[in-house]
Design an enzyme around this catalytic site. Structure first.
Site, PDB file in Angstrom:
ATOM      1  CD  GLN A 273      -3.022  -1.003   2.436  1.00  0.00           C
ATOM      2  OE1 GLN A 273      -2.861  -1.542   3.391  1.00  0.00           O
ATOM      3  NE2 GLN A 273      -3.835  -0.255   2.428  1.00  0.00           N
TER       4      GLN A 273
ATOM      5  NE  ARG B 270      -3.505   4.947   3.891  1.00  0.00           N
ATOM      6  CZ  ARG B 270      -4.479   3.535   3.659  1.00  0.00           C
ATOM      7  NH1 ARG B 270      -3.975   2.560   3.984  1.00  0.00           N
ATOM      8  NH2 ARG B 270      -5.492   4.226   2.824  1.00  0.00           N
TER       9      ARG B 270
ATOM     10  CB  CYS C 238      -9.469   4.500   8.918  1.00  0.00           C
ATOM     11  SG  CYS C 238     -10.586   3.045   9.629  1.00  0.00           S
ATOM     12  CG  ASP C 239      -7.068   0.301   4.338  1.00  0.00           C
ATOM     13  OD1 ASP C 239      -6.764   1.428   3.392  1.00  0.00           O
ATOM     14  OD2 ASP C 239      -5.951  -0.371   4.725  1.00  0.00           O
ATOM     15  N   PRO C 240     -10.982   0.408   6.170  1.00  0.00           N
ATOM     16  CG  PRO C 240     -11.264  -0.858   8.098  1.00  0.00           C
ATOM     17  CD  PRO C 240     -10.211   0.142   7.394  1.00  0.00           C
TER      18      PRO C 240
END
Ligand code: CEZ
Length: 794
Positions: A348, A350, A472-474
């Site tokens: 990813q 980031r 915050c991915d989710p």
């Protein structure tokens, strides 16, 4: 049951049952092996995609490493059954699968070697594993000493899991030329286009010793028979059945018999791993067993290759566990991230960028190359992709198929850290092409476009749209309609603009000014729309509903918007005080600061997948260390040295509470479970995951903030924030090729800090003129303000 041995850089555990998940990990540029105290193992090899050569006997599935992974009887492992041929009693090393009671047990985690000492049936067994410095080859060495005064007739059975590898084709047999168990498989595929990739994969799993076994088995169910893995027929019978695996699940077991006189010792080396083909297995065997001393020589090479030489900081504060973590385990975990890039070929973006903040303290070239690589994958509209492709065949997978709006934020943050440490301002003028065109522009221009892209994501109020998620991915359902905003991302955008403004000032003063002004506007917008009275909200949904606010029953308060408001300079003194009090009141636990609270217990369709995660785990209210370290970094920016330091300490699994955390102090996991009503007993439990963006920031906090040794254009900027109860500490800092031995003292007096370099007083707080390959001695004299005595009026 746990103690630390700092001279040897080892951690010891004397029970196989108190912290069953306690593990050590070894790595080299291709392979990572994590083994727990009971002998269960997780081995991943990159070729270049991750795969395992040792799996469970269940259906093959490809996935990423899971948090809090459970172990079960058939979990892949490395075991040695030992049978006394006279009494027919058996036990196993390290502990699984037999699980004998009342064993004398010691598990030792070293930086580059994992060991066990087990005493049972008057046998003293020492087992140790190292990893080859390049290949997926595990080198196991067993030593058994007969403590009794009788001759012992023993059978020793190394039994290593190979497991289910393929529904297309898998088998295993004994190769008499090499005295090795060899298992081969064809990686399942269906698309014709994948044939070439599959063809190139190493598919030969092997296990051998330096001698011929008395018998062997390569077939898991035949080996187990009716006795099962805890008491296998293969071991209870006189000899192993010499069974092949013809499309059945393989295992590698050999029987080695030995007669041991009183006090005599027996050694058995076992090599296990993955090779291209039989010819390579032969090479490996010849290499390790060329002569009597080659095994020992290579094992010491394996050890040295994993040691971090010249760590960027070594500390001596008198707190041996903290010192050992910072000086030994932290650089190891950082270097593991550097070498294996989180075991993926599309990290990813980031994560890729933030890891470089820490890698920069170890190695300049890697950071420079990787920043340029990331920029070469930016498109002309300024967008960095969600994942960085590390090779030509890599693809964006899993979470990287979902666009996240925060990616560009990390570019200036990483660049700034790199420039501070290495002073390589020339990189800003280096030209790099875009992914979607021939045009090459300078790094400074890439950076500028990255900011323009973030700006294009602001709504009319100057708040950042959250889309399908941010850091915050989710958090994927607050903004799919394109209206919801993220408080955190707005603040992160503001901070990114401020950093960029400083970095491009010399190239484009007008743009720099514009960015700085916009960051002020964003901060104002955040204060107008996202301040909830005592803390900042997490965002506003598509429907216009603020969330992460006092009105919410669950997910009332999130950590990141508070700490980033401090970083972005959005808070006034009252807001800082209030938001800090809110964090301490709602989020603080004995194991660190939770990412949000109370954890969600049911789905909120205007927040997203995050609320479906198990309460207290991962992003749903765990002590998510990556978020905690932002908070600690934020505390340092607010000059809260004592609070920040207590956060740094709380993040480590140390001897006083390693049983609650269920982890040794050899790494920082990505999370500890948070405090959740009715689940109090789980609070603090480690995820056991060693991949985390936390450690890069942890390093930064230690080096630049706690000890205040930060790179500057003119030299080394010294501005420590050591806890007020420290009186004298010393560190060794390696900086731009120089080695500086630093002694800090702290005492009460109303005087400014004083710096003395090799006996001479330094003017100001920047140590200048440091030369490469030179050693310096720096004294840092710190003074704690003495409060004016209160004069009592008569
Ligand atoms: O993954 C991490 C990401 O690698 O989650 C962080 C994020 O900032 C990191 O970049 C916070 O969301 O549910 C998910 O999709 C999450 O993305 C997780 O997979 C999470 C895991 O904890 C992996 O360590």
């Amino acid at each position: 049951c746990y103690h630390i041995d700092s001279d040897m850089h080892q951690l010891h555990l004397t029970s196989p049952t108190r912290i069953p998940g306690a593990s050590g990990y070894l790595y080299n540029p291709s392979t990572m092996l994590q083994v727990n105290c009971r002998g269960f193992a997780n081995a991943i090899v990159m070729q270049p995609e991750p795969s395992s050569y040792s799996s469970s006997p269940v259906l093959e599935a490809t996935t990423f490493i899971q948090p809090e992974k459970q172990h079960f009887a058939h979990h892949p492992g490395r075991f040695f059954y030992i049978k006394d041929e006279t009494s027919n009693e058996i036990f196993s090393l390290p502990y699984e699968p037999v699980r004998q009671k009342n064993v004398e047990f010691k598990f030792t985690v070293g930086v580059d070697c994992i060991e066990w000492q087990v005493q049972y049936m008057q046998l003293n067994c020492h087992l140790k594993v190292t990893l080859d410095s390049e290949l997926a080859v595990e080198v196991w060495q067993l030593n058994i000493e007969n403590l009794s005064d009788k001759e012992r007739k023993l059978s020793v059975y190394p039994a290593f899991s190979i497991g289910y590898h393929s529904w297309m084709n898998q088998s295993a047999h004994f190769d008499a030329d090499l005295d090795a168990i060899i298992a081969t498989s064809i990686r399942p595929y269906q698309k014709l286009a994948d044939y070439d990739k599959v063809k190139a994969l190493a598919n030969t799993c092997f296990m051998f010793s330096d001698r011929q076994p008395q018998s062997w088995s390569a077939n898991l169910s035949e080996f187990e028979g009716e006795g099962g893995i805890h008491n296998p027929d293969g071991v209870t019978s006189e000899h192993l059945g010499c069974e092949q695996a013809q499309y059945e699940t393989p295992i590698a077991v050999q029987q080695h018999q030995v007669n041991l006189g009183p006090k005599q010792q027996y050694q058995l080396p076992v090599l296990f791993g993955l090779a291209k083909d039989k010819a390579q297995v032969k090479d490996i065997k010849q290499f390790y067993f060329a002569d009597d001393s080659s095994l020992e020589k290579l094992v010491s090479v394996n050890c040295r290759s994993a040691r971090i030489k010249n760590a960027p900081i070594q500390i001596s504060t008198g707190d041996s566990e903290f010192d050992e973590f910072v000086s030994t385990w932290l650089p190891k975990q950082m270097d593991y991230h550097r070498q294996l890039q989180r075991l993926t070929t599309d990290p990813q973006t980031r994560n890729f960028l933030q890891d470089l903040i820490g890698v920069g303290f170890l190695d300049q070239k890697t950071v420079r190359d990787r920043i340029l690589l990331a920029l070469s994958q930016q498109t002309r509209n300024g967008a960095l992709p969600d994942g960085i492709l590390l090779n030509e065949s890599a693809e964006l997978k899993y979470i990287n198929q979902v666009p996240h709006q925060d990616i560009n934020v990390w570019l200036p943050i990483t660049l700034q850290a790199y420039l501070d440490e290495h002073n390589d301002y020339a990189i800003l003028e280096h030209k790099v092409p875009f992914a979607d065109g021939e045009e090459s522009v300078t790094v400074a221009q890439h950076l500028q476009r990255a900011m323009e892209y973030l700006i294009s994501n602001l709504d009319q109020r100057k708040l950042s749209l959250i889309g399908l998620g941010d850091w915050c991915d989710p958090l994927n359902m607050a903004g799919p309609e394109g209206k919801g905003i993220s408080t955190w991302l707005s603040l992160a955008t503001s901070w990114a603009l401020q950093i960029t403004a400083k970095l491009i000032e010399d190239f484009d003063p007008e743009k720099a000014h514009q960015f700085a002004a916009l960051s002020v506007t964003i901060n104002e917008a955040v204060n107008q729309h996202c301040w909830d009275g005592q803390w900042y909200s997490r965002g506003i949904t598509d429907a216009g509903k603020p969330f992460g606010v006092s009105e919410d029953e669950e997910g009332k308060i999130f950590l990141n918007p508070q700490s980033w408001a401090w970083l972005a300079g959005a808070v006034d003194d009252n807001q800082f005080r209030d938001s800090l009090a809110a964090i301490e009141g709602h989020l603080l636990t004995p194991f660190g600061t939770m990412m949000l609270a109370p954890a969600y217990t049911h789905m909120r369709e205007d927040v997203g997948r995050l609320t479906q995660k198990f309460p207290g785990c991962a992003e749903n209210g765990s002590v998510y260390n990556h978020a905690s370290i932002f908070y600690i970094y934020g505390l340092y920016q607010q000059n809260q040295g004592d609070l920040a330091f207590s956060g740094l300490k709380q993040m480590l699994s140390l001897s006083h509470d390693n049983e609650s955390r269920q982890q040794l102090g050899n790494f920082i996991p990505n999370y500890y479970r948070g405090k959740v009503d009715n689940l109090e007993a789980y609070a603090g439990r480690s995820s056991q995951l060693i991949n985390t963006g936390t450690i890069a920031w942890y390093y930064r906090c230690i080096i630049e903030e706690l000890f205040g040794l930060k790179g500057h254009k003119e030299g080394l900027l010294v501005s420590p924030k050591i806890p007020t109860d420290w009186k004298s500490v010393s560190v060794i800092r390696r900086f731009r090729g120089a080695t500086i031995r630093i002694d800090y003292t702290q005492e009460p007096a109303n005087k400014p800090m004083q710096l003395i370099l090799d006996g001479k007083v330094v003017e100001g707080n920047i140590v200048k003129g440091l030369q490469q390959d030179t050693e310096y001695q720096l004294q840092v004299k710190l003074y704690l303000p003495v409060p004016e005595p209160v004069v009592k009026m008569p």
